[in-house]
Design an enzyme around this catalytic site. Structure first.
Site, short mmCIF file in Angstrom:
data_model
loop_
_atom_site.label_atom_id
_atom_site.label_comp_id
_atom_site.label_asym_id
_atom_site.label_seq_id
_atom_site.Cartn_x
_atom_site.Cartn_y
_atom_site.Cartn_z
N LYS A 204 10.96 31.37 21.25
CA LYS A 204 10.37 31.13 22.57
C LYS A 204 11.47 30.60 23.48
CE LYS A 204 7.01 27.99 24.61
NZ LYS A 204 5.74 27.33 24.35
C1 5RP Z 1 6.23 22.20 24.93
C2 5RP Z 1 6.11 23.67 24.72
C3 5RP Z 1 5.04 24.32 25.48
O1 5RP Z 1 4.23 24.96 24.57
C4 5RP Z 1 5.65 25.28 26.46
O2 5RP Z 1 6.42 24.60 27.38
C5 5RP Z 1 4.66 26.24 27.07
O3 5RP Z 1 3.95 25.71 28.02
P1 5RP Z 1 4.20 25.99 29.56
O4 5RP Z 1 3.92 27.45 29.78
O5 5RP Z 1 3.20 25.09 30.21
O6 5RP Z 1 5.64 25.66 29.87
O7 5RP Z 1 6.80 24.31 23.97
O8 5RP Z 1 7.36 21.75 24.43
#
Ligand code: 5RP
Length: 301
Positions: A204
């Site tokens: 991610k």
């Molecule tokens: C927190 C994360 C969150 O899951 C990620 O940031 C996704 O959320 P958003 O779309 O609100 O940024 O990994 O550390």
């Protein structure tokens, strides 16, 4: 007698027909994985589109009851039918998510810091037995490349991958960007590649307007993007479109869905972009129409 019954049965071995091949797999870099791992990844990523809409609502482990997640039973549960995957902590899962939702779970397992302290100071907070008990399709951990506790977060991810590999549970490596760091292609390319080389099954990261295609190309496993801070819906849909157009395999998105004016409409519009390549202007129109319908229904009700 075994001989008698066998003679009566009409066997159909078809020795001249080669066995149907099952070794091809639709996800980048995943062809060599074992069956259970592939099966779990195929619950996360649609075998039809090769993509996914993950709903991230794990923020509470760092931020407490942040905006939009004060009552997850009210804000998150109604969204479940419209997304593909739940990404959350075990606390959220056990306390508010009905176990009959049939959606795969990507379990947030790294923790150990809050916004009040150095956020990279994390450990693995969930053991593999609990991930198995919770039927996790994957486990997720933050990796702070360049962060103060970079080494520890790399070790966390590596330990998880080792444990997950033993049980056939996939691991998602999350590129966590420290406050001071630029979210550019050079940094994200480094972070995603390191995470993939450590053995994460998918990664991610954030979208960057310049050079995102190179980030994807340099990462040998699927990439999903985070949403980041809440932005206008049209901007978010445009970002999703550009990301999948440039090779991302979907989103792992939180605030831009659950903090939208109409969260269900937003989840459906994001899904249309991700799975059907709907252009941003059309997706925004879809969002506005769904939002109007929902407001109309609420007034009537
Ligand atoms: C927190 C994360 C969150 O899951 C990620 O940031 C996704 O959320 P958003 O779309 O609100 O940024 O990994 O550390």
């Amino acid at each position: 007698m075994p001989g008698e019954s066998e003679a009566k049965e009409k066997k159909n071995f078809q020795p001249g027909v080669p066995q149907v091949k099952t070794d091809a797999f639709f996800l980048r870099g995943s062809g060599g994985l074992d069956w259970g791992m592939k099966s779990r990844l195929a619950r996360i990523f649609s075998p039809k589109s090769g993509r996914t809409v993950m709903l991230a609502f794990d923020h509470g482990y760092l931020y407490g009851p942040t905006t939009g997640l004060e009552r997850m039973d009210l804000s998150i549960v109604p969204l479940i039918p419209y997304i593909d995957v739940l990404m959350c902590t075990r606390g959220a899962l056990r306390s508010v998510i009905p176990a009959d939702t049939r959606k795969p779970v990507v379990l947030r397992v790294s923790a150990g810091a809050t916004i009040l302290k150095e956020m990279s100071h994390e450990c693995v907070a969930v053991d593999i037995d609990d991930a198995v008990r919770l039927d996790a399709a994957a486990m997720a951990a933050q990796v702070y490349i360049g962060g103060e506790y970079e080494h520890d977060t790399i070790r966390n991810l590596s330990e998880l991958i080792n444990a997950g590999n033993r049980c056939g549970i996939a691991t998602l490596g999350v590129t966590a960007v420290g406050r001071e760091m630029a979210r550019d292609a050079r940094y994200l390319g480094l972070a995603t590649r390191v995470i993939a080389e450590l053995g994460a099954h998918f990664v991610k990261t954030y979208y960057c307007p310049e050079g995102f295609e190179d980030v994807v190309a340099g990462c040998p496993v699927p990439i999903v993007i985070a949403g980041g801070k809440k932005m206008p819906e049209i901007d978010c849909l445009t970002m999703c479109y550009n990301a999948v157009d440039q090779g991302a395999r979907g989103v792992d998105m939180g605030r831009n869905i659950f903090c939208a004016d109409a969260p269900i409409a937003m989840a459906r519009a994001v899904a249309a972009v991700v799975h059907e390549n709907l252009k941003p202007d059309k997706a925004f129109k879809m969002y506005e129409e769904l939002k109007g319908e929902m407001k109309g229904r609420k007034k009537k009700g």
